[in-house]
Design an enzyme around this catalytic site. Structure first.
Site, short mmCIF file in Angstrom:
data_model
loop_
_atom_site.label_atom_id
_atom_site.label_comp_id
_atom_site.label_asym_id
_atom_site.label_seq_id
_atom_site.Cartn_x
_atom_site.Cartn_y
_atom_site.Cartn_z
N GLU A 81 0.81 -1.22 0.00
CA GLU A 81 0.00 0.00 0.00
C GLU A 81 0.85 1.27 0.00
O GLU A 81 0.45 2.29 -0.55
CB GLU A 81 -0.96 0.00 1.19
N PHE A 116 -12.15 -7.40 13.41
CA PHE A 116 -11.01 -7.87 12.62
C PHE A 116 -10.59 -6.81 11.60
O PHE A 116 -11.41 -6.27 10.87
CB PHE A 116 -11.40 -9.17 11.90
N GLN A 117 -9.31 -6.51 11.60
CA GLN A 117 -8.72 -5.52 10.69
C GLN A 117 -9.34 -4.13 10.85
O GLN A 117 -9.62 -3.45 9.86
CB GLN A 117 -8.79 -6.00 9.24
N LYS A 176 -17.45 -1.26 5.26
CA LYS A 176 -17.77 -2.29 4.26
C LYS A 176 -19.24 -2.27 3.86
O LYS A 176 -19.59 -2.38 2.68
CB LYS A 176 -17.37 -3.67 4.79
N MET A 229 23.77 9.31 3.32
CA MET A 229 23.51 10.60 3.99
C MET A 229 23.68 10.47 5.49
O MET A 229 24.18 11.38 6.16
CB MET A 229 22.12 11.11 3.62
C1 LIG Z 1 11.85 5.83 5.70
C2 LIG Z 1 13.10 6.50 6.12
N1 LIG Z 1 13.90 5.95 7.04
C3 LIG Z 1 15.04 6.57 7.40
C4 LIG Z 1 15.41 7.75 6.85
C5 LIG Z 1 16.69 8.46 7.29
N2 LIG Z 1 17.64 8.56 6.17
C6 LIG Z 1 17.79 9.67 5.42
S1 LIG Z 1 18.90 9.51 4.21
C7 LIG Z 1 19.26 7.93 4.70
C8 LIG Z 1 20.29 7.14 3.98
C9 LIG Z 1 19.89 6.78 2.60
O1 LIG Z 1 20.78 5.82 2.09
P1 LIG Z 1 20.68 5.32 0.62
O2 LIG Z 1 19.27 4.98 0.27
O3 LIG Z 1 21.66 4.23 0.40
O4 LIG Z 1 21.06 6.63 -0.22
P2 LIG Z 1 22.41 7.48 -0.21
O5 LIG Z 1 22.32 8.48 0.90
O6 LIG Z 1 23.55 6.53 0.00
O7 LIG Z 1 22.43 8.14 -1.54
C10 LIG Z 1 18.49 7.56 5.79
C11 LIG Z 1 18.57 6.25 6.48
C12 LIG Z 1 14.52 8.31 5.89
N3 LIG Z 1 14.77 9.49 5.31
N4 LIG Z 1 13.40 7.66 5.53
#
Ligand SMILES: Cc1ncc(C[n+]2csc(CCOP(=O)(O)OP(=O)(O)O)c2C)c(N)n1
Length: 564
Positions: free
Chosen positions: A55, A117-118, A167, A477
């Site tokens: 979803e 349920f759900q 529903k 990042m």
């Molecule tokens: C759903 C979610 N979980 C955690 C984060 C925190 N977060 C921001 S950037 C990042 C790293 C992303 O790594 P990657 O997808 O390998 O991309 P890169 O930065 O290496 O280009 C994280 C964990 C987020 N933005 N969204």
């Protein structure tokens, strides 16, 4: 004998009719018990439905569709876990003002509040992350509520609207539908600015020596791209954009200084700290842009145009707050303007020189592929004309810096919420909206693993999407912040192992290829982009690369690290 008795219609039938009335041409969704009556009606309807694999994917795909068309994306999910899986996408759309109408299934009315349920309380859960939400309690209300939802989602400050449908509402029949005229006495999405306010803008500009325009997502949402360009051109006022404002002025326009903020350009951030009048059209002074609100544009009189009056003065004290749709305001400003206001060239020359002398840069290598290089090359190969979606992380910022955006709606990215897992489904949604266009999705190896099950749709429909994994083996990042602010303690940001992305693509019936050689990168990419159809391109890139320049959180815009 002629009967004037109206035919009885079920709630599900009324829903499909209401969607047809709204000219809905695509639904993204995932079925389940509570929405089976609706799905039974979809079976008979001509509105195409795309079955995502999760979803969250359905909502991001609908966002992708909405972000490139401006039309509301439509989602249907079932109750309970189906509905809660949709929450991230709904919050994402809320954060970036993306129009969505999301139908969530609900347990039958007698079961509501009884842990049936759900069951999940979707009104409670979505109230803070929607523009508005409804639970239908009378089948006769369904057509009116659907019409209202589309109206609310796509007017004023756009956003997601949830309609929770028990529903039994899908099954119950009625011959009498309540009047469907939209009457929302408390809802006033229209602009309320007046000519005096616009005169003040001209008064400020007349005195200004260093005027600057900040273009935000409001320029795209309101269709003000041409008006913005005409206005800035006529008065020769330089322009910077927010992340979501990219594409509102072509990257190579002499007036364009780049994106501002944490990973913005030197020219844009210096202009922000030196300008004496700042005209903000439709950006919300996000903290990634206004990195230190108390020292933001410290010398400037600030004009802020926003369709949401709640934004005016929320973050930055504003001299001229204007509640208005950017296109309406700019159009009016264009009709009021007389002589070009800004014939003196010094400010413009300084700003442009900074753009030329301090471009975004990186050190290329013959040993390992630099992610920026890959983006640059893809920008050239696609002539800057692809619809580009990104996930969230370092790659997202490099795309913002290095892809040569030209047009409205060209960049599809999660700005406000920063949602990993966004890029893949958003690319799919954008491609359904414009099947004739090429869509390129840049994604990190981390984010790719959040929603890659949606690749299955690519095989179903042979969509022309190229997925570029900028694979650095790390949560880039996060690792960058740990390096800068946590003493290089790389706590859980380095993957011990990765799946074989090429085999994964293969498992989904999609062409997959891994690229590792900097010397053949250009030729390899050209060969892949020469073929139409879906492909996953796993590019192994330098894991030590940083996104620069960088303004640390809480520092003023001119404190940029990584500018030489
Ligand atoms: C759903 C979610 N979980 C955690 C984060 C925190 N977060 C921001 S950037 C990042 C790293 C992303 O790594 P990657 O997808 O390998 O991309 P890169 O930065 O290496 O280009 C994280 C964990 C987020 N933005 N969204």
């Amino acid at each position: 004998m002629e009967s004037n008795k109206q035919a009885m219609k079920s709630g599900a039938k009324l829903l499909v009719e209401a969607l047809e009335n709204q000219h809905v041409d695509l639904i993204f969704g995932y079925p389940g018990g509570a929405v089976l009556p609706l799905y039974d009606e979809f079976y008979k309807s001509n509105i195409p439905h795309i079955l995502t694999r999760h979803e969250q994917g359905a909502v991001h795909a609908a966002e992708g569709y909405a972000r490139v068309t401006g039309k509301p994306g439509v989602v249907v999910v079932t109750s309970g876990p189906g509905a809660t899986n949709a929450l991230t996408g709904i919050a994402d759309a809320m954060s970036d003002s993306i129009p969505l109408v999301v139908f969530t299934g609900q347990v039958h009315q007698p079961g509501i509040g009884k842990d049936a349920f759900q069951e999940a309380d979707m009104i409670g859960l979505t109230t803070p992350i929607t523009k508005y939400n409804y639970q239908i309690r009378d089948v006769k209300e369904l057509p009116r509520i659907v019409n209202e939802a589309f109206y609310i989602a796509s007017t004023g400050r756009k956003g997601p609207v949830v309609i929770d449908i028990p529903k039994d509402i899908g099954i119950l029949t009625t011959a009498n539908v309540h009047p469907i005229d939209i009457e929302l006495p408390g809802y006033h999405p229209e602009s309320t600015f007046n000519e005096d306010q616009l005169s003040r803008v001209f008064q400020l500009l007349k005195k200004a020596k260093k005027p600057l325009i900040l273009a935000g997502a409001g320029i795209h949402h309101s269709g003000a791209v041409e008006a913005l360009q005409e206005f800035s051109q006529y008065h020769q006022i330089p322009v910077l954009t927010s992340l979501l404002g990219l594409g509102s002025i072509p990257h190579n326009d002499l007036l364009f200084l780049g994106m501002g903020g944490m990973h913005g350009s030197y020219a844009a951030n210096m202009a922000l700290s030196e300008c004496d009048v700042l005209l903000n059209f439709g950006a919300r002074f996000d903290d990634r842009l206004a990195t230190k609100p108390t020292e933001f544009a410290p010398n400037a009189a600030i004009v802020h145009v926003d369709i949401d009056p709640a934004e005016l003065g929320k973050v930055i004290q504003t001299d001229v707050p204007i509640h208005g749709d950017c296109q309406e305001v700019l159009t009016q400003l264009l009709t009021m303007q007389k002589e070009p206001l800004f014939p003196q060239a010094e400010w413009l020359r300084t700003s442009q020189l900074r753009k030329t002398n301090y471009p975004y840069k990186y050190t290329d290598s013959t040993e390992i592929i630099k992610p920026q290089k890959a983006i640059e090359l893809i920008g050239e190969i696609t002539n800057g004309e692809a619809i580009v979606t990104t996930d969230v992380g370092q790659h997202q910022m490099w795309v913002a810096q290095f892809y040569p955006f030209k047009e409205r709606y060209q960049l599809v990215t999660s700005g406000g919420l920063g949602t990993m897992g966004f890029g893949i489904p958003a690319a799919i949604g954008a491609q359904f909206a414009y099947p004739e266009k090429l869509v390129v999705c840049f994604v990190g190896d981390g984010g790719f693993q959040m929603t890659n099950q949606e690749l299955a749709i690519l095989n179903d429909y042979q969509l022309n999407v190229k997925f570029i994994i900028l694979n650095n083996g790390v949560l880039g990042m996060v690792k960058q912040w740990q390096e800068k602010f946590h003493g290089e303690r790389f706590s859980h940001s380095i993957f011990n192992s990765q799946p074989n992305f090429v085999k994964l693509a293969d498992a989904y019936g999609i062409k997959g290829i891994q690229l590792t050689a900097p010397t053949t990168l250009e030729a390899d990419l050209k060969a892949i982009f020469n073929e139409t159809g879906p492909a996953v391109i796993d590019i192994i890139v330098d894991s030590n690369e940083l996104v620069l320049p960088m303004v640390a959180a809480g520092q003023p815009n001119h404190c940029m690290e990584g500018v030489e």
